[in-house]
Design an enzyme around this catalytic site. Sequence first.
Site, PDB file in Angstrom:
ATOM      1  N   MET B  17     -86.750  10.994  -6.628  1.00  0.00           N
ATOM      2  CA  MET B  17     -86.085   9.875  -5.951  1.00  0.00           C
ATOM      3  C   MET B  17     -85.108   9.137  -6.869  1.00  0.00           C
ATOM      4  SD  MET B  17     -87.705   9.610  -3.027  1.00  0.00           S
ATOM      5  CE  MET B  17     -89.264   9.586  -2.184  1.00  0.00           C
ATOM      6  N   CYS B  18     -84.241   8.334  -6.261  1.00  0.00           N
ATOM      7  CA  CYS B  18     -83.392   7.398  -6.993  1.00  0.00           C
ATOM      8  C   CYS B  18     -84.272   6.236  -7.470  1.00  0.00           C
ATOM      9  CB  CYS B  18     -82.290   6.845  -6.106  1.00  0.00           C
ATOM     10  SG  CYS B  18     -81.167   8.111  -5.477  1.00  0.00           S
ATOM     11  N   PRO B  19     -84.084   5.680  -8.654  1.00  0.00           N
ATOM     12  CA  PRO B  19     -83.052   6.104  -9.602  1.00  0.00           C
ATOM     13  C   PRO B  19     -83.559   7.098 -10.657  1.00  0.00           C
ATOM     14  CG  PRO B  19     -84.001   4.052 -10.373  1.00  0.00           C
ATOM     15  CD  PRO B  19     -84.798   4.481  -9.168  1.00  0.00           C
TER      16      PRO B  19
END
Lengths: 274, 82
Positions: B17-19
């Site tokens: 996932m981000c970040p």
Amino acid sequence: MAFTDEQLERYSRQILLKEVGGAGQKKIAAAKVFLIGAGGLGSPSALYLASAGVGTLGIIDDDVVDLSNLQRQILHSTKTINHSKVESAEETISKMNPDVKVNKYTGRLNSENILDIIKDYDFILDGSDNFPTRFLVNDACFFLKKTLISGSIFRFEGQLTTLRPHNVENGPVPCYRCLYPEPPPPGLVPSCQEAGVLGVLAGTIGIMQAAEALKEILGIGESLAGRLLIYDALDMSFRRVRVPKNPNCHLCGPKPTIHELLDYEISCTMPSPG
Amino acid sequence: MSEDAKADVKLDLSGVMCPMNFVKTKLQLEEMDEGQILEVIIDEGEPVRNVPRSVKAEGHKVLELEEVPDGHYRLVIEKADV
Ligand SMILES: [Zn+2]
């Protein structure tokens, strides 16, 4: 040294900063910071340095937690009243970030022990509440060429500066004695228990000491060396005044008269009325 | 650039996932030399909108961004001197 996935996630928001990155995070993890006092200033400094991932925090305090401390000393809690402050500090810090190694010192700094205690640390944060300690710490840091980040609070006002007279890369910068040559005579200024202070002010100044420390660790930004930051919580104003090196400083000047550490008398007494 | 650009390092960041996907990309780039090529696989949606933009913001060059099967994207980056 490689980071675990958990560490990457914990520090991701600062690793994302271009000025930090993985290389900067490694510098933070390798840093050793010494905190003088686990009180009003030391509490927020310690918490934010620990949350940032500073690898080693040394903390000295000779006191136990008192109910009257809790208005500003956020390392401690109602549960740790009467416990040693350094024990209480370690407990809070390790709960928040077990990566941090906490070295505890119970007692008071004096001319006999200070050099040995602080010699292995990279940066010193002074959050002490009395002038004798401030002068002792300044002199010891000068002799050991350690960068000292000094904070103080009184009533609604706080002050902050970085003292590193050994670092002349941007021209000569002062030591604490360039600003204040001698401690005031005991009894002239209220100190320790007698002085009132807005608790949140300790947070403001302590956190700014931590910010200066992180900048020093990372070697980024503009240091507060040679400048004194004065914060007034009532006006919500910051003033940054230039503080030049005193060319005749008894400690860091060209003809020093102070060649060894001195113990000044610690006094918490107010002038007697009349 | 051809389909199989000669990447010096490949990172599979699918499902990351981000970040954290960008954190891992950034740390990998820090380890590399100027001009070297990094290829990363990222997810569609937020990752493909964010990671290439962050890579460019740090001054690196995005050479290629193409959709690959299973809803992933292949991002090819040239490390800049930053
Ligand atoms: Zn001086």
